[in-house]
Design an enzyme around this catalytic site. Structure first.
Site, mmCIF file in Angstrom:
data_model
loop_
_atom_site.group_PDB
_atom_site.id
_atom_site.type_symbol
_atom_site.label_atom_id
_atom_site.label_comp_id
_atom_site.label_asym_id
_atom_site.label_seq_id
_atom_site.Cartn_x
_atom_site.Cartn_y
_atom_site.Cartn_z
ATOM 1 N N GLN A 96 0.089 4.839 7.067
ATOM 2 C CA GLN A 96 0.427 4.018 5.902
ATOM 3 C C GLN A 96 1.633 3.138 6.197
ATOM 4 O O GLN A 96 1.653 1.951 5.883
ATOM 5 C CB GLN A 96 0.730 4.936 4.711
ATOM 6 C CG GLN A 96 0.863 4.216 3.402
ATOM 7 C CD GLN A 96 -0.383 3.415 3.089
ATOM 8 O OE1 GLN A 96 -0.331 2.186 3.064
ATOM 9 N NE2 GLN A 96 -1.508 4.079 2.909
ATOM 10 N N HIS B 163 1.521 -0.387 8.005
ATOM 11 C CA HIS B 163 0.970 -1.582 7.357
ATOM 12 C C HIS B 163 2.021 -2.669 7.165
ATOM 13 O O HIS B 163 1.802 -3.837 7.443
ATOM 14 C CB HIS B 163 0.410 -1.228 5.972
ATOM 15 C CG HIS B 163 -1.054 -0.940 5.996
ATOM 16 N ND1 HIS B 163 -1.993 -1.867 6.327
ATOM 17 C CD2 HIS B 163 -1.737 0.207 5.727
ATOM 18 C CE1 HIS B 163 -3.203 -1.318 6.260
ATOM 19 N NE2 HIS B 163 -3.069 -0.059 5.912
ATOM 20 N N ASP C 170 -10.442 4.104 4.830
ATOM 21 C CA ASP C 170 -10.106 2.691 5.044
ATOM 22 C C ASP C 170 -11.246 1.934 5.710
ATOM 23 O O ASP C 170 -11.407 0.729 5.525
ATOM 24 C CB ASP C 170 -8.868 2.564 5.949
ATOM 25 C CG ASP C 170 -7.591 2.992 5.247
ATOM 26 O OD1 ASP C 170 -7.586 3.060 4.013
ATOM 27 O OD2 ASP C 170 -6.607 3.277 5.957
ATOM 28 N N HIS D 182 -19.718 -14.752 -43.851
ATOM 29 C CA HIS D 182 -20.295 -13.628 -43.104
ATOM 30 C C HIS D 182 -21.248 -12.855 -44.012
ATOM 31 O O HIS D 182 -22.378 -12.532 -43.635
ATOM 32 C CB HIS D 182 -19.197 -12.685 -42.603
ATOM 33 C CG HIS D 182 -18.513 -13.139 -41.356
ATOM 34 N ND1 HIS D 182 -17.817 -14.319 -41.281
ATOM 35 C CD2 HIS D 182 -18.420 -12.564 -40.116
ATOM 36 C CE1 HIS D 182 -17.320 -14.451 -40.049
ATOM 37 N NE2 HIS D 182 -17.674 -13.401 -39.332
ATOM 38 N N SER E 37 0.824 -1.206 0.000
ATOM 39 C CA SER E 37 0.000 0.000 0.000
ATOM 40 C C SER E 37 0.863 1.263 0.000
ATOM 41 O O SER E 37 2.036 1.228 0.343
ATOM 42 C CB SER E 37 -0.893 -0.040 1.244
ATOM 43 O OG SER E 37 -1.910 0.907 1.164
ATOM 44 N N GLU F 8 -12.616 -8.560 -45.914
ATOM 45 C CA GLU F 8 -11.889 -9.397 -44.955
ATOM 46 C C GLU F 8 -11.800 -10.849 -45.422
ATOM 47 O O GLU F 8 -11.279 -11.701 -44.695
ATOM 48 C CB GLU F 8 -12.558 -9.302 -43.567
ATOM 49 C CG GLU F 8 -12.423 -7.904 -42.967
ATOM 50 C CD GLU F 8 -12.938 -7.792 -41.538
ATOM 51 O OE1 GLU F 8 -13.538 -8.766 -41.028
ATOM 52 O OE2 GLU F 8 -12.733 -6.727 -40.923
ATOM 53 N N GLU G 163 -1.955 5.088 -4.908
ATOM 54 C CA GLU G 163 -3.168 4.391 -4.476
ATOM 55 C C GLU G 163 -4.066 5.358 -3.701
ATOM 56 O O GLU G 163 -5.256 5.462 -3.969
ATOM 57 C CB GLU G 163 -2.750 3.210 -3.593
ATOM 58 C CG GLU G 163 -3.906 2.363 -3.090
ATOM 59 C CD GLU G 163 -3.461 1.355 -2.039
ATOM 60 O OE1 GLU G 163 -2.309 1.463 -1.532
ATOM 61 O OE2 GLU G 163 -4.263 0.460 -1.711
ATOM 62 N N HIS G 164 -3.468 6.054 -2.715
ATOM 63 C CA HIS G 164 -4.196 7.042 -1.915
ATOM 64 C C HIS G 164 -3.525 8.397 -2.084
ATOM 65 O O HIS G 164 -2.308 8.499 -1.929
ATOM 66 C CB HIS G 164 -4.148 6.704 -0.421
ATOM 67 C CG HIS G 164 -4.609 5.319 -0.078
ATOM 68 N ND1 HIS G 164 -3.737 4.269 0.101
ATOM 69 C CD2 HIS G 164 -5.849 4.805 0.114
ATOM 70 C CE1 HIS G 164 -4.425 3.169 0.403
ATOM 71 N NE2 HIS G 164 -5.707 3.465 0.408
#
Lengths: 429, 429
Positions: A259, A262, A361, A420, A237, A415, A327-328
């Site tokens: 942070q 963690h 959180d 098709h 994180s 193509e 992330e944050h």
């Protein structure tokens, strides 16, 4: 000490590029181990699952005791304090309210040629949620993964969580109960991922697996991707605080340490245009570390991966934030909305001095499962759409088909796909 | 001959399960080769890229000739007929109109506690689009990948397409021009994926890579996932036609063959409650095969992977469809909408007898990049959200923080994350 960079220095670009490129995770080469565990569980089902659980979790189980019982869940609820249950319920209901706003809309309309088209969303039938064991077994993560799945309408939500030597966190089971999880199995590691993806006699397979795990779990998720869907592979994180002279240095220091506590591989970065604030934050971090229970982890994270970056103006910080793609991102400045509007890459943005990341959180309501390791450049946090899929719908009548036939046949011919073209022309006569 | 199953037979469940489990793709073990190509391009950049292009595409390039020039694109446009350009433009504008409806909405609101929350979508800055070379180089796929990216707001859209011995399809370049692709490089294989993910002196890196490719391309995409985002890993294409006695057997046969002509690994399945229709369709397939240019491919696909499944009622077909989770589902029955509403797993549904899949392949407007190999159980076709990401937003004022503080601190304590709790309480005094 964390690194300190000044955007006005000559060597800044090189040092910033090194910060961006720094690997915070040891890449363990566990892929072959994960592959062989998956192959064993696929071939021998419950038998292999029980063997691995015995070996890795030191826990002897039988097919009949793989699943956590109703009585155990009730006991876990009873083991929580009323305050804990109330906090979990506050979090659950706020997460639900936020995610109800994310339910995607169906679409159906008819154009000028008479072609009707649109799409329809539906929930994934069965989803597996991996919950790590031990110290990383977070009840908040159970809520953040399970609540959006239930908002999406997932009918069968299966949780797996290893219980090393039989130990588990009662709040994790309580969160699972509150979130409406349908089945819980006391298994973990690559073997749990394999059981969810391929099924065993006891555990019916799911269609998607979400949730964080260690290197073996991540490797197993990569391996089963295709057989089932997976969410992102989460890394350590990180938080980036963007602040000006108006910010309170003690508050910023607390956020950087929240942070850092963690994991030693977590990353906390401050970018500011105020050199005095930078110094005050650094001193406040040192001070607050002294009284922190997880000081050892937080100090290592801050020393190894922390960074303080001085910029001449907040304007100059914007491209740096986008390159870091945090992330944050906390924006603690005089006008946080204005800055937020100019930033492209961030998993979540927390606006103003009264919005510490920790609120998000737990109880803000927004999801805390967010893209790490610069992947906010190309991916989003977990949300309701991750538990649904979109089926596109198309309907022509004879007139609409006639109107589109020429262009379709022209492209089919170009193509080299004559069948098709024929599938269109055969309907015109 | 394709297999023929009857849901009323005793051995049906076993035979149907075998059909579900059948692997249509040879899993080539190319992962190590892809890994070494990526490592070389990462280490030696353009030099390695040029070497691989020389070796695999028999094409000698320099950094200056990697990129397709404006003059070459103009020449390709000039080499297309007006009818071809017009068909491409019809397709492009219809795809654009459909995908404009998919732009996701931002959200921002304030709750009773004073907490403001929501999210904001933004485009991925730079995206790479892989286009295969040779016979699988389809201009329609260029449009299907590029148009949603541009609708999303991707600023830098980079196409890579190998040109074996220098040969390329002018319609591919024309489609790229019409779709607004910003840069085109004449490279392919794992080396092109590596160049897009990691960048070289000539090619700036992107944040996400989309588009189909061979086994080496797929392995390379799996390898770079995390450094960049990727789309799904596409497998061989498939169609399931669900029809009753009201359907025209010749039209169904044409649709089954349109799928079968793609590749010998393609799969065409008919499910019907009408035994007479089943027989008529089988005979029509044999008849139409005789005059089909790609008869050899289509016949092999139909013989090896085709299936005709008889059910007692259309009702009984629904769970079979959901288990097959087809990429394309045509419903040609008296009331296709009613049946469509009951089906959960399908990439795209084509409603009624006048909606052959080929219309959706080219000009219907919906996307033809769809989940294959049963992955419609958990994933969606390509769309605008695949080229964007969502940043969540949260803002508390002092009062809102105070209202949420208790629950947040309770959960932080329960998780043993005291610094999380402190980042909240420090703001309360």
């Amino acid at each position: 000490m964390p690194i300190r960079l000044d955007a006005r220095d000559a060597g800044f670009e090189q040092a910033f590029a090194a910060l961006l490129a720094a690997k915070r995770e040891v890449s363990e080469d566990v892929d072959q181990v994960a592959a062989s565990i998956i192959a064993e569980v696929r071939a021998r089902g419950d038998e292999a699952l029980l063997e691995y659980t015995s070996r890795f979790d030191r826990l002897e189980l039988t097919p009949a005791t793989l699943r956590v019982t109703e009585a155990e869940i009730e006991a876990a609820m009873a083991a929580c304090t009323p305050e804990q249950l109330s906090a979990l319920e506050t979090a659950r209901s706020r997460i639900e309210a936020y995610h109800l706003r994310q339910k995607p809309a169906d679409s159906w309309s008819r154009d000028a040629l008479g072609v009707e088209s649109g799409w329809r969303w539906s929930a994934i039938e069965a989803v597996g949620l991996y919950v790590p064991g031990g110290t990383a077994s977070y009840p908040s993560s159970v809520l953040m993964n399970a609540v959006p799945a239930k908002v999406a309408g997932v009918e069968r939500l299966v949780m797996v969580a290893p219980t090393p030597r039989g130990e588990s966190n009662p709040l994790v089971l309580a969160a699972a109960r509150l979130a409406g999880i349908d089945e819980i199995y006391r298994i973990g590691g690559a073997q749990a991922v394999a059981a969810l993806a391929h099924g065993t006699a006891t555990i019916a397979p799911v269609a998607k697996i979400v949730g964080p795990g260690n290197a073996y779990v991540a490797a197993a998720k990569r391996r089963v991707f295709g057989t089932v869907g997976i969410d992102m592979i989460a890394g350590p994180s990180e938080v980036l605080v963007l602040a000006d002279a108006s910010a309170n240095p003690d508050w910023i220091a607390a956020d950087l340490l929240a942070q850092a506590e963690h994991d030693t591989a977590s990353q906390s970065i401050l970018i500011t245009d105020d050199a005095a604030l930078a110094g005050e934050v650094e001193r406040a971090v040192e001070g607050q570390l002294k009284t922190l229970p997880r000081a050892e982890i937080a100090a290592a994270s801050w020393a190894d991966f922390g960074a303080v970056i001085l910029v001449e103006t907040l304007e100059a910080a914007i491209p740096l934030v986008d390159r870091l793609a945090p992330e944050h991102l906390e924006i603690i400045t005089a006008d946080p909305e204005r800055l937020a509007g100019r930033i492209r890459n961030a998993g979540a943005i927390f606006l103003g001095g009264h919005t510490p990341e920790a609120i998000g959180d737990y109880v803000g309501g927004s999801n805390h499962v967010l893209p790490t390791a610069r992947s906010a450049r190309f991916s989003s946090g977990l949300g309701v759409p991750d538990f649904m899929k979109r089926t596109s719908l198309l309907k022509c009548d004879a007139g609409a088909l006639r109107a589109l036939a020429g262009a379709a046949v022209e492209l089919a011919e170009a193509e080299g796909l004559q069948a098709h073209g024929r599938s269109v022309t055969i309907r015109l006569n």
